[in-house]
Design a protein around this motif. Structure first.
Motif, short mmCIF file in Angstrom:
data_model
loop_
_atom_site.label_atom_id
_atom_site.label_comp_id
_atom_site.label_asym_id
_atom_site.label_seq_id
_atom_site.Cartn_x
_atom_site.Cartn_y
_atom_site.Cartn_z
N CYS A 154 -5.39 -1.65 -1.49
CA CYS A 154 -5.24 -1.93 0.01
C CYS A 154 -6.36 -2.54 0.64
CB CYS A 154 -4.52 -0.86 0.58
SG CYS A 154 -4.35 -1.38 2.44
N CYS A 176 0.84 -1.23 -0.07
CA CYS A 176 -0.05 -0.08 -0.02
C CYS A 176 1.00 1.26 0.01
CB CYS A 176 -0.90 0.09 1.35
SG CYS A 176 -1.84 1.35 1.31
N CYS A 214 -0.77 3.19 3.79
CA CYS A 214 -0.44 2.72 5.25
C CYS A 214 0.70 1.67 5.05
CB CYS A 214 -1.67 2.06 5.82
SG CYS A 214 -2.28 0.44 5.08
N CYS A 267 -6.84 0.04 3.99
CA CYS A 267 -7.37 1.39 3.79
C CYS A 267 -7.79 1.80 2.47
CB CYS A 267 -6.15 2.28 4.28
SG CYS A 267 -4.87 2.47 3.11
ZN ZN Z 1 -3.35 0.71 2.87
#
Ligand code: ZN
Length: 105
Positions: free
Chosen positions: A31, A17, A20, A34
């Motif tokens: 992701c 990601c 994050c 998130c």
């Molecule tokens: Zn993420």
């Protein structure tokens, strides 16, 4: 998907990601935590055997990479043990299936 295109060329890439920094497995373009975009990076070449079984004179292992990514593959030679470390010897795709071959370290 990029993952399969790269694997077909023998490159084991994983999704990470951009937001994050989570490693996204199974591979996805977004992701799973998130929902932001991911980028592709090379996976660690060394993993650890979680479990193994024998089929028709070949050993097959479930190997964990980076404490996250689990793939099944064949051991090229030797007798595996649990927690033993392996390296990816070859990887790719046969038909639509992932294919991994590991060497024991
Ligand atoms: Zn993420």
């Amino acid at each position: 998907m990029t993952f399969e295109a790269e694997l077909r060329k023998g490159n084991f890439q994983v999704a990470e990601c951009t937001n994050c920094k989570k490693t996204v497995w199974p591979p996805s373009d977004f992701c799973n935590q998130c929902f932001k975009e991911i980028h592709w990076r090379k996976c660690a070449n060394e993993g650890k055997i979680i479990e193994f079984s024998k089929q028709n004179n070949y050993y097959f292992c479930l190997v964990e990479f980076e404490n996250t990514i689990k793939v099944i593959g064949k051991i090229s030679s030797g007798i595996p043990n649990k927690d033993q470390h392996v390296r990816i010897k070859r990887c790719g795709m046969t038909d639509d299936n992932y294919f991994f071959e590991f060497s024991l370290i």
